[in-house]
Design a protein around this motif. Structure first.
Motif, PDB file in Angstrom:
ATOM      1  N   ASN A   4      18.828  22.520  11.006  1.00 51.91           N
ATOM      2  CA  ASN A   4      17.667  23.013  11.761  1.00 51.91           C
ATOM      3  C   ASN A   4      16.374  22.862  10.974  1.00 51.91           C
ATOM      4  O   ASN A   4      15.329  22.549  11.539  1.00 51.91           O
ATOM      5  N   GLU A   5      16.445  23.066   9.674  1.00 55.95           N
ATOM      6  CA  GLU A   5      15.288  22.872   8.797  1.00 55.95           C
ATOM      7  C   GLU A   5      14.845  21.404   8.838  1.00 55.95           C
ATOM      8  O   GLU A   5      13.647  21.094   8.886  1.00 55.95           O
ATOM      9  N   PHE A   6      15.813  20.495   8.828  1.00 57.25           N
ATOM     10  CA  PHE A   6      15.512  19.067   8.872  1.00 57.25           C
ATOM     11  C   PHE A   6      14.856  18.693  10.202  1.00 57.25           C
ATOM     12  O   PHE A   6      13.866  17.964  10.230  1.00 57.25           O
ATOM     13  N   ILE A   7      15.377  19.202  11.303  1.00 57.93           N
ATOM     14  CA  ILE A   7      14.800  18.929  12.625  1.00 57.93           C
ATOM     15  C   ILE A   7      13.368  19.427  12.699  1.00 57.93           C
ATOM     16  O   ILE A   7      12.470  18.718  13.178  1.00 57.93           O
ATOM     17  N   ASP A   8      13.116  20.616  12.200  1.00 52.70           N
ATOM     18  CA  ASP A   8      11.747  21.160  12.181  1.00 52.70           C
ATOM     19  C   ASP A   8      10.816  20.266  11.361  1.00 52.70           C
ATOM     20  O   ASP A   8       9.688  19.998  11.763  1.00 52.70           O
ATOM     21  N   ALA A   9      11.303  19.800  10.208  1.00 53.63           N
ATOM     22  CA  ALA A   9      10.499  18.920   9.358  1.00 53.63           C
ATOM     23  C   ALA A   9      10.204  17.600  10.067  1.00 53.63           C
ATOM     24  O   ALA A   9       9.068  17.103  10.012  1.00 53.63           O
ATOM     25  N   LEU A  10      11.196  17.035  10.752  1.00 57.01           N
ATOM     26  CA  LEU A  10      10.972  15.784  11.493  1.00 57.01           C
ATOM     27  C   LEU A  10       9.877  15.964  12.541  1.00 57.01           C
ATOM     28  O   LEU A  10       8.979  15.118  12.662  1.00 57.01           O
ATOM     29  N   LYS A  11       9.937  17.048  13.272  1.00 53.40           N
ATOM     30  CA  LYS A  11       8.939  17.304  14.314  1.00 53.40           C
ATOM     31  C   LYS A  11       7.541  17.443  13.709  1.00 53.40           C
ATOM     32  O   LYS A  11       6.583  16.893  14.244  1.00 53.40           O
ATOM     33  N   ARG A  12       7.439  18.141  12.583  1.00 54.94           N
ATOM     34  CA  ARG A  12       6.138  18.300  11.910  1.00 54.94           C
ATOM     35  C   ARG A  12       5.598  16.953  11.446  1.00 54.94           C
ATOM     36  O   ARG A  12       4.387  16.746  11.414  1.00 54.94           O
ATOM     37  N   GLU A  13       6.488  16.044  11.077  1.00 59.26           N
ATOM     38  CA  GLU A  13       6.091  14.735  10.565  1.00 59.26           C
ATOM     39  C   GLU A  13       5.889  13.703  11.667  1.00 59.26           C
ATOM     40  O   GLU A  13       5.622  12.533  11.390  1.00 59.26           O
ATOM     41  N   GLY A  14       6.030  14.106  12.933  1.00 56.03           N
ATOM     42  CA  GLY A  14       5.739  13.216  14.050  1.00 56.03           C
ATOM     43  C   GLY A  14       6.885  12.363  14.543  1.00 56.03           C
ATOM     44  O   GLY A  14       6.669  11.397  15.280  1.00 56.03           O
ATOM     45  N   TYR A  15       8.110  12.707  14.171  1.00 49.96           N
ATOM     46  CA  TYR A  15       9.271  11.972  14.671  1.00 49.96           C
ATOM     47  C   TYR A  15       9.622  12.525  16.054  1.00 49.96           C
ATOM     48  O   TYR A  15      10.201  13.603  16.171  1.00 49.96           O
ATOM     49  N   ALA A  16       9.250  11.775  17.084  1.00 52.20           N
ATOM     50  CA  ALA A  16       9.448  12.244  18.463  1.00 52.20           C
ATOM     51  C   ALA A  16      10.896  12.086  18.930  1.00 52.20           C
ATOM     52  O   ALA A  16      11.395  12.888  19.699  1.00 52.20           O
ATOM     53  N   GLU A  17      11.555  11.044  18.474  1.00 51.55           N
ATOM     54  CA  GLU A  17      12.936  10.778  18.887  1.00 51.55           C
ATOM     55  C   GLU A  17      13.890  11.228  17.788  1.00 51.55           C
ATOM     56  O   GLU A  17      13.791  10.789  16.642  1.00 51.55           O
ATOM     57  N   ILE A  18      14.826  12.114  18.121  1.00 49.33           N
ATOM     58  CA  ILE A  18      15.822  12.596  17.173  1.00 49.33           C
ATOM     59  C   ILE A  18      17.194  12.357  17.796  1.00 49.33           C
ATOM     60  O   ILE A  18      17.433  12.725  18.941  1.00 49.33           O
ATOM     61  N   ALA A  19      18.090  11.728  17.028  1.00 44.14           N
ATOM     62  CA  ALA A  19      19.408  11.381  17.555  1.00 44.14           C
ATOM     63  C   ALA A  19      20.485  11.641  16.506  1.00 44.14           C
ATOM     64  O   ALA A  19      20.221  11.627  15.305  1.00 44.14           O
ATOM     65  N   SER A  20      21.699  11.852  16.977  1.00 47.85           N
ATOM     66  CA  SER A  20      22.860  11.959  16.111  1.00 47.85           C
ATOM     67  C   SER A  20      23.611  10.628  16.180  1.00 47.85           C
ATOM     68  O   SER A  20      23.835  10.096  17.271  1.00 47.85           O
ATOM     69  N   VAL A  21      23.970  10.092  15.017  1.00 45.81           N
ATOM     70  CA  VAL A  21      24.627   8.786  14.938  1.00 45.81           C
ATOM     71  C   VAL A  21      25.946   8.944  14.192  1.00 45.81           C
ATOM     72  O   VAL A  21      26.008   9.609  13.155  1.00 45.81           O
ATOM     73  N   THR A  22      27.001   8.325  14.720  1.00 45.03           N
ATOM     74  CA  THR A  22      28.310   8.314  14.068  1.00 45.03           C
ATOM     75  C   THR A  22      28.760   6.868  13.918  1.00 45.03           C
ATOM     76  O   THR A  22      28.692   6.098  14.877  1.00 45.03           O
ATOM     77  N   ARG A  23      29.200   6.513  12.720  1.00 40.38           N
ATOM     78  CA  ARG A  23      29.693   5.159  12.447  1.00 40.38           C
ATOM     79  C   ARG A  23      31.120   5.241  11.909  1.00 40.38           C
ATOM     80  O   ARG A  23      31.467   6.160  11.168  1.00 40.38           O
ATOM     81  N   ASP A  24      31.919   4.244  12.241  1.00 42.96           N
ATOM     82  CA  ASP A  24      33.331   4.199  11.860  1.00 42.96           C
ATOM     83  C   ASP A  24      33.544   3.986  10.367  1.00 42.96           C
ATOM     84  O   ASP A  24      32.703   3.381   9.684  1.00 42.96           O
ATOM     85  N   ALA A  25      34.695   4.440   9.898  1.00 42.20           N
ATOM     86  CA  ALA A  25      35.091   4.285   8.498  1.00 42.20           C
ATOM     87  C   ALA A  25      35.083   2.824   8.087  1.00 42.20           C
ATOM     88  O   ALA A  25      35.523   1.949   8.836  1.00 42.20           O
ATOM     89  N   ASN A  26      34.552   2.572   6.908  1.00 44.75           N
ATOM     90  CA  ASN A  26      34.535   1.248   6.271  1.00 44.75           C
ATOM     91  C   ASN A  26      33.828   0.180   7.094  1.00 44.75           C
ATOM     92  O   ASN A  26      34.037  -1.011   6.866  1.00 44.75           O
ATOM     93  N   GLY A  27      32.991   0.578   8.018  1.00 35.26           N
ATOM     94  CA  GLY A  27      32.240  -0.378   8.825  1.00 35.26           C
ATOM     95  C   GLY A  27      31.058  -0.951   8.064  1.00 35.26           C
ATOM     96  O   GLY A  27      30.646  -0.426   7.024  1.00 35.26           O
ATOM     97  N   THR A  28      30.529  -2.038   8.589  1.00 31.63           N
ATOM     98  CA  THR A  28      29.351  -2.668   7.996  1.00 31.63           C
ATOM     99  C   THR A  28      28.437  -3.175   9.099  1.00 31.63           C
ATOM    100  O   THR A  28      28.886  -3.467  10.209  1.00 31.63           O
ATOM    101  N   VAL A  29      27.165  -3.282   8.762  1.00 29.88           N
ATOM    102  CA  VAL A  29      26.186  -3.949   9.614  1.00 29.88           C
ATOM    103  C   VAL A  29      25.425  -4.894   8.694  1.00 29.88           C
ATOM    104  O   VAL A  29      24.840  -4.469   7.691  1.00 29.88           O
ATOM    105  N   ASP A  30      25.459  -6.195   9.015  1.00 33.78           N
ATOM    106  CA  ASP A  30      24.774  -7.196   8.199  1.00 33.78           C
ATOM    107  C   ASP A  30      23.263  -7.008   8.275  1.00 33.78           C
ATOM    108  O   ASP A  30      22.756  -6.177   9.028  1.00 33.78           O
ATOM    109  N   ASP A  31      22.550  -7.827   7.508  1.00 32.55           N
ATOM    110  CA  ASP A  31      21.084  -7.746   7.444  1.00 32.55           C
ATOM    111  C   ASP A  31      20.466  -7.652   8.834  1.00 32.55           C
ATOM    112  O   ASP A  31      20.821  -8.424   9.733  1.00 32.55           O
ATOM    113  N   HIS A  32      19.550  -6.700   8.967  1.00 30.41           N
ATOM    114  CA  HIS A  32      18.829  -6.498  10.227  1.00 30.41           C
ATOM    115  C   HIS A  32      17.575  -5.674   9.947  1.00 30.41           C
ATOM    116  O   HIS A  32      17.394  -5.157   8.843  1.00 30.41           O
TER     117      HIS A  32
END
Length: 88
Positions: A4-32
């Motif tokens: 909750n502290e982190f969410i409040d800080a994001l809002k104060r810093e102007g981050y309008a979009e907040i999302a929860s992200v889950t990624r699979d074990a040992n996964g990778t994403v190449d350069d992007h």
């Protein structure tokens, strides 16, 4: 940092979009790139971000910040990763 502290800080810093992200074990994403700036709190697991030759590992409780249009790759730990991210 607590969720909750982190969410409040994001809002104060102007981050309008907040999302929860889950990624699979040992996964990778190449350069992007993302067209948005991102700031995230690792809720569970492990994430390694590589920018050029530099690598940084983030674990539960860590915060990472990535500017827009930065070429990077991602690797997720043996338990995967879940993080809360603000985007702007």
């Amino acid at each position: 940092m607590e969720r909750n502290e982190f969410i409040d800080a994001l809002k104060r810093e102007g981050y309008a979009e907040i999302a929860s992200v889950t990624r699979d074990a040992n996964g990778t994403v190449d350069d992007h790139v993302h067209s948005f700036e991102a700031k995230a709190l690792i809720l569970h697991g492990e994430l390694m971000i590589s920018i050029g030759a530099a690598q940084q590992i983030y674990r539960t409780g860590d915060v990472f910040h990535l500017q827009a249009n930065v070429n990077h790759s991602e690797r997720y730990g043996p338990e995967g990763v879940q993080y809360l991210v603000g985007r702007k």
